[in-house]
Design an enzyme around this catalytic site. Structure first.
Site, PDB file in Angstrom:
ATOM      1  N   ASP A 157      -8.144   3.666   1.510  1.00 56.57           N
ATOM      2  CA  ASP A 157      -7.167   4.111   2.511  1.00 56.57           C
ATOM      3  C   ASP A 157      -7.923   4.596   3.759  1.00 56.57           C
ATOM      4  O   ASP A 157      -8.683   5.559   3.681  1.00 56.57           O
ATOM      5  CB  ASP A 157      -6.351   5.260   1.897  1.00 56.57           C
ATOM      6  CG  ASP A 157      -5.223   5.713   2.799  1.00 56.57           C
ATOM      7  OD1 ASP A 157      -5.208   5.318   3.981  1.00 56.57           O
ATOM      8  OD2 ASP A 157      -4.365   6.465   2.307  1.00 56.57           O
ATOM      9  N   ASN A 198       2.338   1.470   4.316  1.00 51.69           N
ATOM     10  CA  ASN A 198       2.710   0.197   4.967  1.00 51.69           C
ATOM     11  C   ASN A 198       2.481   0.247   6.483  1.00 51.69           C
ATOM     12  O   ASN A 198       3.193  -0.386   7.253  1.00 51.69           O
ATOM     13  CB  ASN A 198       4.162  -0.196   4.644  1.00 51.69           C
ATOM     14  CG  ASN A 198       4.543  -1.631   5.058  1.00 51.69           C
ATOM     15  OD1 ASN A 198       5.657  -1.892   5.476  1.00 51.69           O
ATOM     16  ND2 ASN A 198       3.625  -2.572   4.960  1.00 51.69           N
ATOM     17  N   CYS A 228      -1.196   0.651   7.477  1.00 48.48           N
ATOM     18  CA  CYS A 228      -2.621   0.321   7.652  1.00 48.48           C
ATOM     19  C   CYS A 228      -3.021  -0.908   6.831  1.00 48.48           C
ATOM     20  O   CYS A 228      -3.161  -2.006   7.358  1.00 48.48           O
ATOM     21  CB  CYS A 228      -3.508   1.517   7.280  1.00 48.48           C
ATOM     22  SG  CYS A 228      -3.326   2.932   8.382  1.00 48.48           S
ATOM     23  N   ARG A 229      -3.189  -0.726   5.514  1.00 44.86           N
ATOM     24  CA  ARG A 229      -3.807  -1.786   4.714  1.00 44.86           C
ATOM     25  C   ARG A 229      -2.883  -2.986   4.474  1.00 44.86           C
ATOM     26  O   ARG A 229      -3.286  -4.136   4.685  1.00 44.86           O
ATOM     27  CB  ARG A 229      -4.265  -1.205   3.359  1.00 44.86           C
ATOM     28  CG  ARG A 229      -5.382  -0.222   3.496  1.00 44.86           C
ATOM     29  CD  ARG A 229      -5.581   0.578   2.226  1.00 44.86           C
ATOM     30  NE  ARG A 229      -4.461   1.462   1.954  1.00 44.86           N
ATOM     31  CZ  ARG A 229      -4.307   2.192   0.864  1.00 44.86           C
ATOM     32  NH1 ARG A 229      -5.212   2.108  -0.091  1.00 44.86           N
ATOM     33  NH2 ARG A 229      -3.261   2.979   0.715  1.00 44.86           N
ATOM     34  N   SER A 230      -1.645  -2.740   4.023  1.00 45.80           N
ATOM     35  CA  SER A 230      -0.806  -3.904   3.658  1.00 45.80           C
ATOM     36  C   SER A 230      -0.352  -4.732   4.862  1.00 45.80           C
ATOM     37  O   SER A 230      -0.319  -5.963   4.748  1.00 45.80           O
ATOM     38  CB  SER A 230       0.365  -3.507   2.753  1.00 45.80           C
ATOM     39  OG  SER A 230       1.229  -2.597   3.375  1.00 45.80           O
ATOM     40  N   CYS A 284       0.871  -1.184   0.000  1.00 47.72           N
ATOM     41  CA  CYS A 284       0.000   0.000   0.000  1.00 47.72           C
ATOM     42  C   CYS A 284       0.903   1.228   0.000  1.00 47.72           C
ATOM     43  O   CYS A 284       2.089   1.130  -0.335  1.00 47.72           O
ATOM     44  CB  CYS A 284      -0.962  -0.020   1.186  1.00 47.72           C
ATOM     45  SG  CYS A 284      -0.170  -0.030   2.810  1.00 47.72           S
TER      46      CYS A 284
HETATM   47  P1  4NP Z   1      -1.753   2.776   4.217  1.00 46.02           P
HETATM   48  O1  4NP Z   1      -2.345   4.137   4.836  1.00 46.02           O
HETATM   49  O2  4NP Z   1      -1.250   3.124   2.824  1.00 46.02           O
HETATM   50  O3  4NP Z   1      -2.915   1.857   4.198  1.00 46.02           O
HETATM   51  O4  4NP Z   1      -0.635   2.341   5.143  1.00 46.02           O
HETATM   52  C1  4NP Z   1      -1.583   5.317   4.899  1.00 46.02           C
HETATM   53  C2  4NP Z   1      -0.780   5.546   5.992  1.00 46.02           C
HETATM   54  C3  4NP Z   1      -0.031   6.714   6.067  1.00 46.02           C
HETATM   55  C4  4NP Z   1      -0.111   7.642   5.046  1.00 46.02           C
HETATM   56  C5  4NP Z   1      -0.908   7.406   3.947  1.00 46.02           C
HETATM   57  C6  4NP Z   1      -1.655   6.231   3.874  1.00 46.02           C
HETATM   58  N1  4NP Z   1       0.641   8.854   5.139  1.00 46.02           N
HETATM   59  O5  4NP Z   1       0.513   9.701   4.247  1.00 46.02           O
HETATM   60  O6  4NP Z   1       1.399   9.038   6.099  1.00 46.02           O
END
Ligand code: 4NP
Length: 182
Positions: free
Chosen positions: A149, A34, A36-38, A31
């Protein structure tokens, strides 16, 4: 779930056909952050192969296209929601790298933006064929075409991600296990 719809997807078939050793299938979930989702996909995939008794056939990891959170544990909100489902997420954030395209058989993007970024950094045409989207493994009744997200969302966003990923990782497991073993 209708396994046929996954088996009929030529992109999935091409990716599975490239798996080097069907007794040691290496999958990387990707994702943006790295956190939340992945890492949730990684944890749920591990839980799903343990459920099936096939964990010795899989190597499972996750990474982010961004570099904002390297070395961190998953987001505390995602850890709390996962823990309520019996899942401890202790992955340490890392950024995806070119070597991942050589080390993994399947690279699964959470949304179309992750997918486009992965295609861009894939070192060879062959390695581009390893990249699939998690949504390709959603049940046909699912209303989403990507894993949304949850970072700026409330609790519902995290629950939705876990629901989508629970079904999709089981479908991925079943499709790959059914089609990769001779
Ligand atoms: P993820 O979510 O891609 O599912 O891990 C996010 C976590 C942090 C950020 C963006 C998306 N960020 O911009 O810090």
């Amino acid at each position: 779930m209708n396994l046929l719809e996954f088996n009929d997807n030529p992109r999935i078939r091409r990716a599975i056909a490239q798996i080097e050793n069907p007794k040691n299938i290496k999958v990387l979930f990707v994702c943006l952050g790295n956190i939340c989702r992945s890492p949730a996909a990684e944890g749920l995939m591990r839980q799903s192969v343990i459920e099936n008794g096939t964990e010795n056939r899989w190597e499972i990891d996750s990474a982010g296209t961004g570099n904002y959170h390297i070395g961190e544990l998953p987001d505390p909100r995602m850890r709390a929601h996962a823990r309520r489902r019996g899942l401890e997420l202790d992955h340490r954030c890392r950024q995806v790298s070119e070597s991942d395209f050589y080390n993994f058989d399947l690279i699964i993007a959470m949304d179309s933006s992750n997918y486009a970024n992965l295609r861009r950094i894939a070192p060879t045409a062959e390695s581009q064929d390893k990249i699939l989207q998690m949504a390709e493994f959603f049940d046909s009744c699912t209303n989403c075409d990507h894993v949304p997200d949850p970072y700026y969302d409330g609790a519902d966003g995290f629950e939705l991600v876990l629901d989508l990923l629970t079904a999709a990782t089981r479908n991925l497991r079943d499709t790959v296990e059914t089609n990769s073993l001779a």
